[in-house]
Design a protein around this motif. Sequence first.
Motif, mmCIF file in Angstrom:
data_model
loop_
_atom_site.group_PDB
_atom_site.id
_atom_site.type_symbol
_atom_site.label_atom_id
_atom_site.label_comp_id
_atom_site.label_asym_id
_atom_site.label_seq_id
_atom_site.Cartn_x
_atom_site.Cartn_y
_atom_site.Cartn_z
ATOM 1 N N SER A 373 -8.342 -16.814 6.583
ATOM 2 C CA SER A 373 -8.659 -17.488 7.853
ATOM 3 C C SER A 373 -7.596 -18.520 8.197
ATOM 4 N N THR A 374 -7.165 -19.291 7.195
ATOM 5 C CA THR A 374 -6.143 -20.315 7.421
ATOM 6 C C THR A 374 -4.801 -19.681 7.758
ATOM 7 N N ILE A 375 -4.450 -18.637 7.019
ATOM 8 C CA ILE A 375 -3.180 -17.961 7.272
ATOM 9 C C ILE A 375 -3.158 -17.373 8.680
ATOM 10 N N ARG A 376 -4.242 -16.739 9.084
ATOM 11 C CA ARG A 376 -4.331 -16.163 10.430
ATOM 12 C C ARG A 376 -4.158 -17.248 11.493
ATOM 13 N N LYS A 377 -4.761 -18.399 11.244
ATOM 14 C CA LYS A 377 -4.643 -19.513 12.193
ATOM 15 C C LYS A 377 -3.218 -20.043 12.241
ATOM 16 N N GLU A 378 -2.581 -20.174 11.087
ATOM 17 C CA GLU A 378 -1.216 -20.699 11.046
ATOM 18 C C GLU A 378 -0.228 -19.743 11.715
ATOM 19 N N ILE A 379 -0.466 -18.450 11.574
ATOM 20 C CA ILE A 379 0.435 -17.467 12.188
ATOM 21 C C ILE A 379 0.284 -17.469 13.705
ATOM 22 N N GLY A 380 -0.971 -17.532 14.145
ATOM 23 C CA GLY A 380 -1.195 -17.479 15.594
ATOM 24 C C GLY A 380 -0.578 -16.216 16.164
ATOM 25 N N GLY A 381 0.301 -16.368 17.108
ATOM 26 C CA GLY A 381 1.018 -15.220 17.664
ATOM 27 C C GLY A 381 2.472 -15.188 17.250
ATOM 28 N N ASN A 382 2.820 -15.887 16.179
ATOM 29 C CA ASN A 382 4.221 -16.003 15.770
ATOM 30 C C ASN A 382 4.851 -14.675 15.365
ATOM 31 N N PHE A 383 4.074 -13.833 14.686
ATOM 32 C CA PHE A 383 4.622 -12.562 14.223
ATOM 33 C C PHE A 383 3.479 -11.631 13.825
ATOM 34 N N GLU A 384 3.829 -10.379 13.588
ATOM 35 C CA GLU A 384 2.872 -9.382 13.117
ATOM 36 C C GLU A 384 2.822 -9.445 11.590
ATOM 37 N N TYR A 385 1.616 -9.382 11.020
ATOM 38 C CA TYR A 385 1.494 -9.451 9.570
ATOM 39 C C TYR A 385 0.501 -8.409 9.071
ATOM 40 N N ASP A 386 0.494 -8.217 7.761
ATOM 41 C CA ASP A 386 -0.476 -7.322 7.132
ATOM 42 C C ASP A 386 -0.704 -7.817 5.696
ATOM 43 N N ILE A 387 -1.536 -7.105 4.952
ATOM 44 C CA ILE A 387 -1.904 -7.507 3.599
ATOM 45 C C ILE A 387 -1.739 -6.313 2.675
ATOM 46 N N ALA A 388 -1.048 -6.510 1.557
ATOM 47 C CA ALA A 388 -0.803 -5.435 0.592
ATOM 48 C C ALA A 388 -1.347 -5.837 -0.775
ATOM 49 N N PRO A 389 -1.653 -4.859 -1.622
ATOM 50 C CA PRO A 389 -2.061 -5.191 -2.984
ATOM 51 C C PRO A 389 -0.888 -5.760 -3.772
ATOM 52 N N PHE A 390 -1.180 -6.481 -4.838
ATOM 53 C CA PHE A 390 -0.099 -6.975 -5.687
ATOM 54 C C PHE A 390 0.654 -5.768 -6.235
ATOM 55 N N PRO A 391 1.983 -5.767 -6.152
ATOM 56 C CA PRO A 391 2.760 -4.576 -6.537
ATOM 57 C C PRO A 391 2.710 -4.294 -8.036
ATOM 58 N N GLY A 392 2.847 -3.025 -8.374
ATOM 59 C CA GLY A 392 2.883 -2.626 -9.777
ATOM 60 C C GLY A 392 4.288 -2.674 -10.329
ATOM 61 N N ARG A 393 4.386 -2.444 -11.629
ATOM 62 C CA ARG A 393 5.724 -2.357 -12.220
ATOM 63 C C ARG A 393 6.302 -0.958 -12.005
ATOM 64 N N THR A 394 5.400 0.034 -11.954
ATOM 65 C CA THR A 394 5.782 1.402 -11.621
ATOM 66 C C THR A 394 4.841 1.897 -10.526
ATOM 67 N N LYS A 395 5.221 2.964 -9.850
ATOM 68 C CA LYS A 395 4.421 3.445 -8.728
ATOM 69 C C LYS A 395 3.106 4.073 -9.167
ATOM 70 N N ASP A 396 3.044 4.558 -10.392
ATOM 71 C CA ASP A 396 1.821 5.212 -10.849
ATOM 72 C C ASP A 396 0.850 4.247 -11.531
ATOM 73 N N GLN A 397 1.182 2.950 -11.531
ATOM 74 C CA GLN A 397 0.292 1.960 -12.144
ATOM 75 C C GLN A 397 0.203 0.746 -11.219
ATOM 76 N N PRO A 398 -0.971 0.489 -10.647
ATOM 77 C CA PRO A 398 -1.097 -0.626 -9.697
ATOM 78 C C PRO A 398 -0.884 -1.973 -10.371
ATOM 79 N N GLY A 399 -0.463 -2.936 -9.576
ATOM 80 C CA GLY A 399 -0.324 -4.282 -10.092
ATOM 81 C C GLY A 399 -1.685 -4.865 -10.439
#
Length: 534
Positions: A373-399
């Motif tokens: 909620s805070t991040i959305r408020k701080e961004i306002g209309g400044n830019f387009e954003y999204d949310i991703a999972p924490f990255p893994g060390r390899t593609k076949d194993q999630p972070g």
Amino acid sequence: MSPSDRWLRDPTASESSSVQNLNAYLTDPNPQTMLIQPRATPSARWTEEIEMGIGGNTRRAWLARATATLIPGMLIACGGETASPAPAAPTAAPKPPAAAPTAAVAATTVPAPTAAPKQKGPPVEVSFNTWYDAVVPPIQPLFKKFEEEFNVKLTVDLNASNRDTAKYTAWFASGTAPDVVCGDNFIWSKFYNANAILEISDYLKRDKIDLKRDYVLMGSEIWCGKTYAFPFDADPRAVYYNKTLLKQAGAKDPWDDFQGKWTLEDMQEMMVKTARVTGNSGTDVYGVRTDAWAMSESNGMFIWTWGGNWADFDAMKYSLDSKPALEAQEFIKGWYDRKLIMPNAVQAELGGGEKAFGLGRAVFRIRAAAAHSTIRKEIGGNFEYDIAPFPGRTKDQPGVTIVSGNPHTVSKTTKVADQAYEFIKWLGGPDIQNFWAKEKVQLPTLKSAQAEYVRDPKLHTQVFADSYKVPYGIHFRHDNTRRHYDEYAVEMNDVFAGKKTLADTIKAFNTRINNEVEYGSCLPYKGSAVPIKP
């Protein structure tokens, strides 16, 4: 009169004088005060003293132990750390009381709970103290419904500065704690062990509530086999990112190019291509805004993702100096040295909190669901954003991310146990959890409400709920967690500043803090493997 006697005989003193008296008590030269020595588990005599909870030297001995472990910040401010034992183990599980015990935290034999009918006459006052000003204000207008249903008058104390260990200690030791508290969950086990928190298992059994079945948990609602806290929110970490910056730099996107299955190497390539740090605080763009000096978030997440562990929960020991843990911390330091991680001083200069990311000064922000909620408020209309999972060390194993939360507890000394329990149940029930889901305020801890929250046509908010579908971590909670987290930050900042070498610093630090892990009479995570596999 000794300092201990002054404090014991004046439990109604002002907060400031109570803290002063507590301080004086901890340094009381009175030979009747028992010498405090550190230990991992309490003595049988200490446990017996807590169960008695009566006057004379017995009560003073308990207070010396119960308070000395609870205010490390105060002890440091008074000229250094004082060795202190772990709090005593809880006594046999009491049933929720119908009336407050006379002693501050005395064990009590009470009848089994019954449903709390609407009381006749004037409303019953229930006091509620919480530091959680990020998500409580939006739900306060709904409190009226609870008040009317249960004929209750809620007295709400909402202030972020309430997360004060010394204040909590003074409350519980003097028997003046609010009925319901959302406290600092990093140190709340101290109060479980000191028998200061009402055990709610009988209430849950009566209401046929199975916390493990119905809720996603943060890791300390159930302590040493007893349930003390009712879930309130779910707070896994994920990666917020600036899609606009990535597009402008021609960098790949975690979702558009990898469908959310990305790696730390992918993230690094995106940062290298997008970040621009020239020393101009007015225009610099860093790769990521994250607390690289924090043990759990985000360094612990890197260590787990690296295939290692920074703590052995089963044995209650830190393992920050293990080979994979050191490798992961060196990897983080490499990012910092390459100016991919925003320094603490820079984010503070930009306003702290989520402002730096909202201003477009970092490509990525590793943070909790509660910050959305805070991040959305701080961004306002400044830019387009999204949310991703924490990255893994390899593609076949999630972070591996870390999950947390801020459950509510009922103080053992409450005179309105039934109403207090009904309130914490209501906060974790459909009224609040469905509201959060519909309004996108916070990821519900109630599983049945999460589907509505993650229904978003623009953002991948489902990554928060999906955190519990793959291996995930929790905080390593014990009596000194808060202090160890703070001290780790000091050590890592010295490493980043070039004052110390990482390996030698972490090895020495790990050895020292392992001698300071205190947790009561049981192994609270016995048999638990972290990361937790769903």
